[in-house]
Design an enzyme around this catalytic site. Structure first.
Site, PDB file in Angstrom:
ATOM      1  N   GLY A  19      41.479  48.754  36.384  1.00  0.00           N
ATOM      2  CA  GLY A  19      40.822  48.338  35.150  1.00  0.00           C
ATOM      3  C   GLY A  19      41.743  47.769  34.085  1.00  0.00           C
ATOM      4  N   TYR A  39      37.207  35.837  37.374  1.00  0.00           N
ATOM      5  CA  TYR A  39      36.909  35.628  35.957  1.00  0.00           C
ATOM      6  C   TYR A  39      35.440  35.535  35.571  1.00  0.00           C
ATOM      7  CZ  TYR A  39      41.909  35.118  35.491  1.00  0.00           C
ATOM      8  OH  TYR A  39      43.245  35.370  35.501  1.00  0.00           O
ATOM      9  N   LEU A  62      43.263  44.693  33.938  1.00  0.00           N
ATOM     10  CA  LEU A  62      42.864  43.335  33.528  1.00  0.00           C
ATOM     11  C   LEU A  62      41.584  43.374  32.696  1.00  0.00           C
ATOM     12  CD1 LEU A  62      43.203  40.287  33.472  1.00  0.00           C
ATOM     13  CD2 LEU A  62      41.848  40.173  35.572  1.00  0.00           C
ATOM     14  N   PHE A 119      47.991  23.969  33.080  1.00  0.00           N
ATOM     15  CA  PHE A 119      48.816  24.912  32.310  1.00  0.00           C
ATOM     16  C   PHE A 119      48.783  26.275  32.967  1.00  0.00           C
ATOM     17  CE2 PHE A 119      44.560  24.905  30.547  1.00  0.00           C
ATOM     18  CZ  PHE A 119      44.248  26.252  30.419  1.00  0.00           C
TER      19      PHE A 119
HETATM   20  C1  LIG Z   1      44.273  39.320  39.221  1.00  0.00           C
HETATM   21  C2  LIG Z   1      44.845  40.561  38.542  1.00  0.00           C
HETATM   22  C3  LIG Z   1      45.344  40.186  37.150  1.00  0.00           C
HETATM   23  C4  LIG Z   1      43.726  41.620  38.446  1.00  0.00           C
HETATM   24  O1  LIG Z   1      44.179  42.731  37.694  1.00  0.00           O
HETATM   25  P1  LIG Z   1      43.533  44.202  37.895  1.00  0.00           P
HETATM   26  O2  LIG Z   1      44.087  45.062  36.807  1.00  0.00           O
HETATM   27  O3  LIG Z   1      43.707  44.646  39.284  1.00  0.00           O
HETATM   28  O4  LIG Z   1      42.007  43.932  37.634  1.00  0.00           O
HETATM   29  P2  LIG Z   1      40.914  45.081  37.297  1.00  0.00           P
HETATM   30  O5  LIG Z   1      41.335  46.383  37.927  1.00  0.00           O
HETATM   31  O6  LIG Z   1      40.651  45.107  35.842  1.00  0.00           O
HETATM   32  O7  LIG Z   1      39.660  44.501  38.066  1.00  0.00           O
HETATM   33  C5  LIG Z   1      38.455  44.178  37.488  1.00  0.00           C
HETATM   34  C6  LIG Z   1      37.486  43.772  38.557  1.00  0.00           C
HETATM   35  O8  LIG Z   1      37.923  42.514  39.135  1.00  0.00           O
HETATM   36  C7  LIG Z   1      38.095  42.665  40.549  1.00  0.00           C
HETATM   37  N1  LIG Z   1      39.283  41.894  40.901  1.00  0.00           N
HETATM   38  C8  LIG Z   1      40.434  41.868  40.242  1.00  0.00           C
HETATM   39  N2  LIG Z   1      41.294  41.030  40.844  1.00  0.00           N
HETATM   40  C9  LIG Z   1      40.650  40.529  41.916  1.00  0.00           C
HETATM   41  C10 LIG Z   1      41.013  39.633  42.934  1.00  0.00           C
HETATM   42  N3  LIG Z   1      42.229  39.088  42.965  1.00  0.00           N
HETATM   43  N4  LIG Z   1      40.104  39.329  43.851  1.00  0.00           N
HETATM   44  C11 LIG Z   1      38.874  39.890  43.816  1.00  0.00           C
HETATM   45  N5  LIG Z   1      38.462  40.748  42.866  1.00  0.00           N
HETATM   46  C12 LIG Z   1      39.366  41.081  41.933  1.00  0.00           C
HETATM   47  C13 LIG Z   1      38.300  44.154  40.755  1.00  0.00           C
HETATM   48  O9  LIG Z   1      37.970  44.556  42.046  1.00  0.00           O
HETATM   49  C14 LIG Z   1      37.386  44.736  39.719  1.00  0.00           C
HETATM   50  O10 LIG Z   1      36.041  44.686  40.178  1.00  0.00           O
HETATM   51  P3  LIG Z   1      34.944  45.768  39.701  1.00  0.00           P
HETATM   52  O11 LIG Z   1      34.858  45.625  38.193  1.00  0.00           O
HETATM   53  O12 LIG Z   1      33.718  45.316  40.408  1.00  0.00           O
HETATM   54  O13 LIG Z   1      35.476  47.087  40.111  1.00  0.00           O
HETATM   55  C15 LIG Z   1      46.010  41.163  39.356  1.00  0.00           C
HETATM   56  O14 LIG Z   1      45.528  41.467  40.648  1.00  0.00           O
HETATM   57  C16 LIG Z   1      47.211  40.255  39.474  1.00  0.00           C
HETATM   58  O15 LIG Z   1      48.099  40.296  38.622  1.00  0.00           O
HETATM   59  N6  LIG Z   1      47.254  39.389  40.528  1.00  0.00           N
HETATM   60  C17 LIG Z   1      48.366  38.497  40.782  1.00  0.00           C
HETATM   61  C18 LIG Z   1      48.564  37.459  39.689  1.00  0.00           C
HETATM   62  C19 LIG Z   1      47.330  36.624  39.447  1.00  0.00           C
HETATM   63  O16 LIG Z   1      46.626  36.222  40.352  1.00  0.00           O
HETATM   64  N7  LIG Z   1      47.083  36.358  38.175  1.00  0.00           N
HETATM   65  C20 LIG Z   1      45.960  35.565  37.722  1.00  0.00           C
HETATM   66  C21 LIG Z   1      46.474  34.206  37.345  1.00  0.00           C
HETATM   67  S1  LIG Z   1      45.112  33.149  36.920  1.00  0.00           S
END
Ligand SMILES: CC(C)(COP(=O)(O)OP(=O)(O)OC[C@H]1O[C@@H](n2cnc3c(N)ncnc32)[C@H](O)[C@@H]1OP(=O)(O)O)[C@@H](O)C(=O)NCCC(=O)NCCS
Length: 404
Positions: A93, A124, A95, A404
């Site tokens: 949670g 998103y 993000l 960006f």
């Molecule tokens: C993408 C990222 C920021 C998500 O952060 P996180 O703290 O794990 O996200 P959360 O725990 O708040 O997840 C919120 C919801 O989104 C979903 N979710 C988050 N990342 C996801 C992903 N990559 N694919 C699918 N679902 C995802 C979670 O399962 C969760 O779903 P729910 O609310 O139904 O339980 C993290 O995985 C990350 O840093 N990834 C690598 C870098 C990246 O891709 N950054 C984004 C650049 S645009």
């Protein structure tokens, strides 16, 4: 009670946030010279961190910008980037907490919309972002292309330092003509434009209607020559990386210029508008392969009433749409949309949709009818679809064109 908390970062924490973000993309920390440039892109109040056990475990950031909307207006815009949560803290949670804080933070600073590029499409939508512009890639077999027409103005090559000054001036003037384009913040030019044009083989050309007339377009491109010493060498390829023009004449002349460069076998252009008519310039339109239509802008309407009021609408009977927004509930409600303006009303809505779906219609990228067909909105009155489509229609495909 959560096991982490969200704070606005100060300048002593930006490098930690930058290193954390790079780590989530599997990159090492930035070397000092890169960091110096990146540092300038951190704007006070726009970088957030998630902290747990006394350490930063996640971060998000936005750049200050403006976004062009249908009808010629621009709205204040936050360009969201550097989103990352440390691998040992994901799916807890973090993000979601960062998003909640960032959406409120941007709205409180007056941003009407936010946009981002999504690393993965599943992330998103839940926060209210919807795909609002798309782009495509072109690959041209230059020797087959046989342009149908000749340049009518003058295109000249310029050195990169002069070129950057011209590009910056021209870009601010040219880009808001197409909905979806955004202003580029100062650090974008030093991080993205200057760094790429400083590399070998980048060239820039500027167009004017005649020698000495004001510049009205530019193209940046990179040529990778064939390795003639190798038996499996790739063709000499020219990649168009940035091309903007004030008029159709300028646009055609810039394309004719790159199509006319000797010893180039292949031309590629990634991230171009869906409606860019390059194949129509060519004698053999099959020389241009169009591929990779993909999502470009993910748009978040932060202030729905202000965003709806900022764009214009085409002649049609009014429609009442109902908006749902769980992250920014102030936006929820009914809006009557008419060519003479938008009003918040208590009337029952004819179409009901989540704020991410509204975002996809906002710049005109997709029609309400298409979204109804794909069950993305609730249709209370089917006759409202045609009115909504007519009101939101745009003459040009929305497009951003700035990565960006
Ligand atoms: C993408 C990222 C920021 C998500 O952060 P996180 O703290 O794990 O996200 P959360 O725990 O708040 O997840 C919120 C919801 O989104 C979903 N979710 C988050 N990342 C996801 C992903 N990559 N694919 C699918 N679902 C995802 C979670 O399962 C969760 O779903 P729910 O609310 O139904 O339980 C993290 O995985 C990350 O840093 N990834 C690598 C870098 C990246 O891709 N950054 C984004 C650049 S645009």
């Amino acid at each position: 009670m959560t096991d982490h908390d969200i704070r606005v970062l100060d300048d002593s924490q930006y490098r930690t946030a930058h290193t954390l973000f790079r780590g989530t993309l599997h990159h090492p920390p930035a070397p000092d010279d890169t960091w110096k440039l990146a540092q300038e892109s951190y704007e006070e109040g726009r970088a957030l961190g998630a902290f747990a056990d006394g350490e930063m475990v996640g971060t998000v950031q936005s750049f200050p910008s403006h976004l062009a909307v249908p009808g010629g207006g621009v709205v204040q815009h936050g360009a969201v980037s550097r989103v990352g949560v440390r691998a040992d803290w994901t799916r807890r949670g973090v993000l979601s907490a960062l998003q909640r804080a960032q959406l409120r933070n941007m709205r409180s600073t007056g941003d009407v919309v936010a946009t981002l590029r999504a690393s993965e499409t599943a992330i998103y939508g839940r926060y209210g972002y919807g795909v609002a512009t798309r782009y495509r890639s072109l690959t041209i077999d230059r020797r087959r292309a046989a342009p149908r027409t000749r340049p009518v103005g003058r295109v000249r090559l310029v050195e990169s330092e002069v070129g950057e000054r011209i590009a910056r001036e021209l870009f601010d003037d040219l880009s808001p003509r197409r909905p979806g384009t955004i202003s580029r913040w100062p650090a974008w030019w030093s991080l993205n434009f200057r760094r790429s044009t400083a590399e070998d083989n980048y060239r820039m050309a500027v167009r004017s209607a005649s020698p000495g007339a004001p510049d009205d377009g530019y193209v940046v491109f990179k040529v990778v020559p064939r390795d003639y010493g190798s038996s499996d060498s790739k063709p000499t390829t020219l990649a168009v990386t940035d091309l903007w023009a004030r008029t159709a004449e300028a646009w055609a002349d810039l394309w004719l210029f790159v199509l006319g460069i000797d010893l180039v076998e292949k031309i590629t252009a990634h991230g171009r508008p869906l409606d860019e008519p390059v194949p129509w310039l060519l004698g053999d339109r099959r020389a241009c392969q169009v591929a990779d239509e993909d999502d470009e802008t993910w748009l978040r309407l932060l202030d729905v009433p202000a965003a709806l009021a900022a764009r214009t609408y085409r002649p049609a009977e009014p429609v009442v749409i109902g908006v749902r927004d769980t992250y920014l509930p102030d936006n929820a409600g009914s809006y009557r949309i008419a060519p003479d303006g938008v009003t918040r009303v208590d009337d029952a809505p004819e179409l009901v949709l989540d704020v991410d779906v509204l975002a996809s219609t906002y710049l005109g990228d997709v029609s309400f009818t298409t979204l109804a067909e794909t069950r993305r909105l609730d249709v209370v009155d089917p006759a409202a679809l045609e009115r909504a489509d007519a009101l939101f229609a745009v003459p040009q495909a929305p497009w951003c064109g700035t990565y960006f």
